[in-house]
Structures are given as C-alpha cells and as structure tokens.
Motif scaffolding. Structure first.
Motif, PDB file in Angstrom:
ATOM      1  N   UNK A 140      -4.153   4.409   7.282  1.00  0.00           N
ATOM      2  CA  UNK A 140      -4.880   4.408   5.996  1.00  0.00           C
ATOM      3  C   UNK A 140      -4.319   5.462   5.043  1.00  0.00           C
ATOM      4  N   UNK A 141      -4.201   5.043   3.775  1.00  0.00           N
ATOM      5  CA  UNK A 141      -3.741   5.963   2.730  1.00  0.00           C
ATOM      6  C   UNK A 141      -4.727   5.864   1.564  1.00  0.00           C
ATOM      7  N   UNK A 142      -4.888   6.988   0.849  1.00  0.00           N
ATOM      8  CA  UNK A 142      -5.896   7.019  -0.214  1.00  0.00           C
ATOM      9  C   UNK A 142      -5.265   7.314  -1.566  1.00  0.00           C
ATOM     10  N   UNK A 143      -5.758   6.624  -2.595  1.00  0.00           N
ATOM     11  CA  UNK A 143      -5.392   6.970  -3.970  1.00  0.00           C
ATOM     12  C   UNK A 143      -6.329   8.104  -4.370  1.00  0.00           C
TER      13      UNK A 143
ATOM     14  N   UNK B 199       2.384   1.719  -0.619  1.00  0.00           N
ATOM     15  CA  UNK B 199       1.652   2.024   0.618  1.00  0.00           C
ATOM     16  C   UNK B 199       2.087   1.091   1.749  1.00  0.00           C
ATOM     17  N   UNK B 200       2.275  -0.182   1.390  1.00  0.00           N
ATOM     18  CA  UNK B 200       2.739  -1.165   2.389  1.00  0.00           C
ATOM     19  C   UNK B 200       4.130  -0.796   2.890  1.00  0.00           C
ATOM     20  N   UNK B 201       4.996  -0.454   1.917  1.00  0.00           N
ATOM     21  CA  UNK B 201       6.377  -0.065   2.288  1.00  0.00           C
ATOM     22  C   UNK B 201       6.371   1.141   3.225  1.00  0.00           C
ATOM     23  N   UNK B 202       5.395   2.047   3.025  1.00  0.00           N
ATOM     24  CA  UNK B 202       5.307   3.245   3.864  1.00  0.00           C
ATOM     25  C   UNK B 202       4.679   2.946   5.218  1.00  0.00           C
ATOM     26  N   UNK B 203       4.241   1.705   5.402  1.00  0.00           N
ATOM     27  CA  UNK B 203       3.739   1.277   6.705  1.00  0.00           C
ATOM     28  C   UNK B 203       2.229   1.322   6.882  1.00  0.00           C
ATOM     29  N   UNK B 204       1.503   1.602   5.796  1.00  0.00           N
ATOM     30  CA  UNK B 204       0.037   1.658   5.910  1.00  0.00           C
ATOM     31  C   UNK B 204      -0.570   0.263   5.844  1.00  0.00           C
ATOM     32  N   UNK B 205      -1.757   0.134   6.460  1.00  0.00           N
ATOM     33  CA  UNK B 205      -2.433  -1.164   6.527  1.00  0.00           C
ATOM     34  C   UNK B 205      -3.653  -1.222   5.600  1.00  0.00           C
ATOM     35  N   UNK B 206      -4.142  -0.040   5.221  1.00  0.00           N
ATOM     36  CA  UNK B 206      -5.349  -0.007   4.388  1.00  0.00           C
ATOM     37  C   UNK B 206      -5.208   1.042   3.288  1.00  0.00           C
ATOM     38  N   UNK B 207      -5.629   0.624   2.070  1.00  0.00           N
ATOM     39  CA  UNK B 207      -5.576   1.527   0.915  1.00  0.00           C
ATOM     40  C   UNK B 207      -7.013   1.783   0.479  1.00  0.00           C
ATOM     41  N   UNK B 208      -7.379   3.053   0.306  1.00  0.00           N
ATOM     42  CA  UNK B 208      -8.739   3.326  -0.152  1.00  0.00           C
ATOM     43  C   UNK B 208      -8.718   4.103  -1.470  1.00  0.00           C
ATOM     44  N   UNK B 209      -9.826   3.968  -2.189  1.00  0.00           N
ATOM     45  CA  UNK B 209      -9.973   4.700  -3.453  1.00  0.00           C
ATOM     46  C   UNK B 209     -11.447   5.019  -3.649  1.00  0.00           C
ATOM     47  N   UNK B 210     -11.713   6.229  -4.096  1.00  0.00           N
ATOM     48  CA  UNK B 210     -13.097   6.623  -4.342  1.00  0.00           C
ATOM     49  C   UNK B 210     -13.327   6.807  -5.824  1.00  0.00           C
TER      50      UNK B 210
END
Ligand code: COA
Length: 155
Positions: free
Chosen positions: A63-66, A92-103
């Motif tokens: 998981x990666x977050x904006x 994020x996909x290119x970096x290998x993450x499966x989920x993007x989150x933002x608050x």
C-alpha cells in the motif's frame, strides 16, 4: 487533454520543493515536513510550467498513500487534478504497489467528489484527526474539518 502533456518528475533537492503548492492541500508546515522525510515529492509540469505537486509515501509493501496533491489555483478545474491522480496510480503500480490510499477532510466536498469519480472508495473515517493534529481550526464550505475520510483504490 492528452495525459502525456502533464509530465511528472521527482524532486531530488530540498530547495526545489514547492511549499506554496503543498500548503494549498495542507495548512500545516509541520505535517508537510514530517511526511516529506519519508515520502517522495513529484512536481507536475504542463508545457514546461510547474502546475502541480504530488507526495507519495509508502505505507507497507503493498500500500502507498498520496499524502499531498495540489494544482496551482489558476490551473484548477481544467482536468489536471484527475490526470495527476491517474499518474499517481500509474507510478504506484510501476513501483509494485497494489493499493493506493488518500485521506481528505470531511469538509472537502470537491475533493471527495473528485476521488470517488476517479475510482476511489471510502474505506474508513479517522475520527477527530484534524482536531488532534492541527493547531488551527480548519473550515471549508462552511463546515469544520474534523475527521479524515480515507479512500482507497485497488489497482
Ligand atoms: N461536486 C461534484 N463534483 C465536483 C465538485 C463538487 N462540489 N467539486 C469538484 N468536482 C469534480 C469536478 O466536476 C471534476 O470532475 P469532472 O471532470 O467529472 O467534472 C473534478 O471534481 C475536478 O477535476 P479537476 O479539474 O481534474 O481537478 P483540479 O485540477 O481542480 O484538481 C485538486 C483538484 C483538489 C487537486 C485542486 O482543486 C487543488 O489543488 N485544490 C487545493 C489543494 C487540495 O485541496 N488538495 C487535496 C487535499 S486532500
């Protein structure tokens, strides 16, 4: 607008960080400084002009977050925000993450609209996040910003 026209590049030097843009999305310099320590900052350029900023921060291996996204005021409402969100997802996909989150805040009506139009789903509410972490009260659209709405997009 052609997505290729908005180019993002990673900011390598502290002096090149566009704090004025980052402050549009987050009034707390303290919070900004804190997530810049671990996150990656990108600037978005359109026809060689700086028009936006993006900060991505890894949460865990999947998981990666904006942490911050902003478009220069004079360029808002033209579709750049949507394109920058798409680019954040692609990166994020290119970096290998499966989920993007933002608050975002409970008072950020336009942002809540934009993120859901861009395929993000509300996952949870971090109750009183802004009351606990921000010294000054924040008001938007006549609503006090108290809670953080966390949205996610599976990629
Ligand atoms: N109701 C419904 N839809 C709304 C809306 C509202 N109140 N306000 C905005 N939208 C929609 C627009 O209609 C548009 O969708 P559409 O293309 O389907 O019509 C979309 O949200 C906005 O798209 P876009 O023009 O790409 O956004 P932008 O370039 O203005 O960028 C931000 C969006 C949020 C990045 C920009 O406004 C900004 O920098 N704001 C200040 C910083 C900030 O708040 N950052 C986010 C912190 S969480």
């Amino acid at each position: 607008m052609n997505i290729k026209e908005l180019k993002i590049e990673q900011v390598k030097e502290n002096k090149d960080i566009p704090f004025k843009l980052l402050k549009m999305a987050d009034p707390s310099r303290e919070q900004i400084e804190s997530y810049l320590k671990t996150g990656s900052c990108y600037i978005a350029k359109h026809q060689s002009k700086l028009i936006g900023v993006l900060v991505l921060n890894s949460v865990n291996s999947t998981t990666i977050e904006i942490k911050n996204i902003a478009i220069k005021e004079s360029e808002q409402g033209k579709g750049f925000g949507k394109v920058l969100l798409q680019q954040a997802e692609n990166l994020s996909k290119e970096l290998g993450y499966k989920k993007l989150i933002i608050g975002t805040g409970n008072s950020s009506i336009g942002q809540l609209a934009l993120y859901q139009k861009s395929g993000f789903e509300i996952d949870r509410i971090d109750k009183n996040f802004f009351l606990k972490n921000y010294k000054e009260p924040i008001f938007e659209n006549g609503i006090q910003c108290k809670h953080m709405v966390v949205l996610e997009k599976k990629m």
